[in-house]
Design an enzyme around this catalytic site. Structure first.
Site, PDB file in Angstrom:
ATOM      1  N   HIS A 119      11.002  63.787   2.035  1.00 12.52           N
ATOM      2  CA  HIS A 119      12.197  63.870   2.868  1.00 12.52           C
ATOM      3  C   HIS A 119      12.515  65.331   3.143  1.00 12.52           C
ATOM      4  CE1 HIS A 119      15.796  62.287   4.716  1.00 12.52           C
ATOM      5  NE2 HIS A 119      16.540  63.154   4.041  1.00 12.52           N
ATOM      6  N   ASP A 132      20.340  65.586   8.145  1.00  9.59           N
ATOM      7  CA  ASP A 132      19.092  64.861   7.996  1.00  9.59           C
ATOM      8  C   ASP A 132      19.218  63.488   8.636  1.00  9.59           C
ATOM      9  OD1 ASP A 132      20.885  63.986   5.899  1.00  9.59           O
ATOM     10  OD2 ASP A 132      19.181  63.083   4.889  1.00  9.59           O
ATOM     11  N   CYS A 158      13.198  61.752   9.338  1.00 13.54           N
ATOM     12  CA  CYS A 158      13.629  63.082   8.893  1.00 13.54           C
ATOM     13  C   CYS A 158      12.810  64.216   9.508  1.00 13.54           C
ATOM     14  CB  CYS A 158      13.641  63.160   7.369  1.00 13.54           C
ATOM     15  SG  CYS A 158      12.039  62.916   6.578  1.00 13.54           S
TER      16      CYS A 158
END
Length: 131
Positions: free
Chosen positions: A57, A69, A8
């Site tokens: 994240h 993402d 990510c």
């Protein structure tokens, strides 16, 4: 990398590098980046970074409640919704990187339709893909 996939924060680092912004690789470092400011969720703009799960994240907001993402190292880039239960329940906040904008980023003349992993559909006139 674009060929082998991203984690990510690697995706965020790569995308911002394409517009001349050098971000660190790790989510906590991106959250704490000196050129970043907090953004309330109701004021998100395309390009803002959205963080989840205790800063574990990160994604890039693309508008209309959606963000791009990479779910894990080596995965393909995907479009997700802030309203999907996992993301909604683990939303930490957002940061805007000052000094960046969509100026100079190619925009489609007419909005392009997309379908997120959840099956939700949306349109956007900001389309930026790299190969």
């Amino acid at each position: 990398s674009p060929r082998t996939g991203f984690d990510c924060s690697g995706l965020v680092k790569y995308v911002f590098a394409q517009v001349g912004v050098s971000l660190p690789h790790y989510t906590v470092s991106q959250w704490n980046y000196p050129g970043a400011v907090s953004v309330p969720q109701n004021q998100l703009q395309p390009g803002d970074l959205v963080f989840f799960n205790g800063l574990d994240h990160v994604g890039i907001y693309i508008g209309y409640g959606y963000f791009i993402d990479s779910p894990h190292t080596g995965a393909s880039v995907q479009i997700d919704s802030l309203s999907e239960p996992w993301f909604a329940s683990r939303y930490d906040g957002a940061r805007r990187i000052l000094g960046t904008s969509l100026a100079g980023v190619p925009q489609a003349a007419t909005p392009t339709a997309f379908t997120a992993g959840s099956g939700s559909a949306f349109t956007s006139n900001v389309v930026y893909f790299t190969h």
